[in-house]
Design a protein around this motif. Structure first.
Motif, PDB file in Angstrom:
ATOM      1  N   ARG A  90       0.664  -1.256   0.008  1.00 63.05           N
ATOM      2  CA  ARG A  90       0.060   0.034   0.107  1.00 63.05           C
ATOM      3  C   ARG A  90       0.858   1.301  -0.026  1.00 63.05           C
ATOM      4  O   ARG A  90       0.675   2.249  -0.629  1.00 63.05           O
ATOM      5  N   ARG A  91       2.204   1.237   0.788  1.00 59.44           N
ATOM      6  CA  ARG A  91       2.796   2.387   0.960  1.00 59.44           C
ATOM      7  C   ARG A  91       3.558   2.598  -0.447  1.00 59.44           C
ATOM      8  O   ARG A  91       3.753   3.617  -0.873  1.00 59.44           O
ATOM      9  N   ARG A  92       3.809   1.358  -1.112  1.00 58.40           N
ATOM     10  CA  ARG A  92       4.541   1.485  -2.222  1.00 58.40           C
ATOM     11  C   ARG A  92       3.503   2.090  -3.432  1.00 58.40           C
ATOM     12  O   ARG A  92       4.038   2.884  -4.235  1.00 58.40           O
ATOM     13  N   ALA A  93       2.504   1.711  -3.467  1.00 57.45           N
ATOM     14  CA  ALA A  93       1.499   2.077  -4.366  1.00 57.45           C
ATOM     15  C   ALA A  93       1.056   3.653  -4.148  1.00 57.45           C
ATOM     16  O   ALA A  93       1.072   4.439  -5.130  1.00 57.45           O
ATOM     17  N   THR A  94       1.189   4.040  -2.726  1.00 61.91           N
ATOM     18  CA  THR A  94       0.641   5.345  -2.630  1.00 61.91           C
ATOM     19  C   THR A  94       2.042   6.489  -2.905  1.00 61.91           C
ATOM     20  O   THR A  94       1.715   7.391  -3.209  1.00 61.91           O
ATOM     21  N   SER A  95       2.970   5.824  -2.862  1.00 62.54           N
ATOM     22  CA  SER A  95       4.304   6.578  -2.901  1.00 62.54           C
ATOM     23  C   SER A  95       4.527   7.029  -4.515  1.00 62.54           C
ATOM     24  O   SER A  95       5.051   7.916  -4.832  1.00 62.54           O
ATOM     25  N   ARG A  96       4.339   5.850  -5.319  1.00 63.87           N
ATOM     26  CA  ARG A  96       4.117   5.973  -6.850  1.00 63.87           C
ATOM     27  C   ARG A  96       2.962   6.804  -7.413  1.00 63.87           C
ATOM     28  O   ARG A  96       2.963   7.298  -8.512  1.00 63.87           O
TER      29      ARG A  96
END
Length: 153
Positions: A61-67
């Protein structure tokens, strides 16, 4: 890695090895911190498994929102066409329908062995049967799935 609780399911949810190892390590650290408050030591393995899955979800989730704010301009992963995505989803749905048609014991053996990556012995203990029965149920399930999917194609 097979002998550690949670040492298989994290690979399904966390594609980078280092990230998966970090999540598993955090789950074990959490178990260590909570060990004195654990009412039943037998609940440690399910605790670690759920902690690993929740940790992987958080990382993804963090990876998706950071991108997300950067858009697709710098996106290096291949993007499936709408037709490919539909075909992939249809294939997955077809497999899941076939798995649901399996007898309960065969379905349970497949999920424990291949989705949760348990050994035959761990699966046997979970199901309350012998390891030989697990291997037999797994073999029959895979053969049945192969036949069902051949019939549908």
């Amino acid at each position: 890695m097979r002998n550690r609780p949670g040492a298989g399911s994290e690979w399904a949810a966390q594609p980078r090895r280092e990230g998966a190892e970090d999540v598993v390590q955090e789950a074990f650290c959490g178990l260590y911190r909570r060990w004195p408050h654990l009412a039943d030591p037998g609940s440690a393995v399910p605790y670690v498994r759920s902690a690993v899955l929740n940790g992987c979800r958080s990382v993804l989730r963090r990876r998706a929102t950071s991108r997300a704010p950067h858009g697709l301009a710098g996106h290096s992963e291949p993007v499936l066409s709408a037709e490919s995505a539909v075909l992939t989803r249809e294939a997955r749905d077809e497999i899941m329908r076939a798995v649901r048609r399996l007898p309960h014991r065969q379905r349970e053996a497949l999920v424990l062995r291949f989705y949760l990556d348990l050994s035959a012995e761990e699966t046997a203990a979970t199901m309350g049967i012998s390891p030989g029965s697990v291997r037999s149920a797994t073999h029959r399930a895979l053969a049945s799935l192969g036949r069902m999917l051949q019939e549908q194609s």
